[in-house]
Design a protein around this motif. Structure first.
Motif: not given
Length: 166
Positions: A73-75, A99-108
């Motif tokens: 599972x990824x987040x 966590x290794x399976x967690x990413x931030x996603x930035x928009x602008x």
């Protein structure tokens, strides 16, 4: 800067939810073979008795979008930078979303790019930024755009994290 509680009807919250929906729709359309879910929906399907408050707490450590790829599972935590020079980063989220399976996603608001940053990299980088108040840190936009180990765009994210080519 004083503490500012979350207000769902604020322009910042509305823009953030709009960005989250945009990312969800784009990633779902690009990769229909993967079952992407909003994190609230995922946890609600696991336990229908969860309250909105409990779901909000889960979201702080599990992000906005979730999916399973190769059995893991990824987040993804969607963040929308409203300003031209700096973006607010919620301190509670910064401490809990890692966590290794967690990413931030930035928009602008003023740039078309979408930038994905591994949570561990983002937590380490932002630890060098002094808190603006008890609730957040103000992160320079140029730092988000120029951070090593990030991926620009959904396709680059999926390629670098999962080696999926489109």
């Amino acid at each position: 800067m004083s503490y500012t509680p979350f207000v769902a009807t604020s322009p910042r919250a509305i823009a953030g939810i709009g960005f989250q929906n945009k990312v969800f729709n784009q990633i779902s359309d690009l990769y229909p073979e993967i079952d992407f879910e909003m994190t609230w929906d995922y946890f609600k399907s696991q336990n229908p008795e969860l309250t909105d408050k409990e779901l909000a707490i889960l979201e702080k450590s599990n992000g906005d979008i979730t999916y399973v790829f190769n059995g893991q599972r990824h987040y993804i935590e969607c963040c929308f930078a409203m300003g031209s020079n700096v973006s607010r980063l919620c301190e509670m989220k910064r401490k809990n979303f890692i966590g290794k399976n967690k990413w931030y996603c930035y928009g602008f608001a003023n740039i078309e790019s979408i930038v994905f940053i591994p949570s561990s990299v983002w937590q380490k980088y932002t630890s060098f930024i002094e808190p603006a108040d008890r609730s957040c840190r103000m992160v320079p936009i140029k730092s988000i755009l120029n951070l090593r180990n990030s991926s620009t765009g959904i396709k680059n994210y999926m390629s670098s994290v999962h080696e999926i080519q489109t």
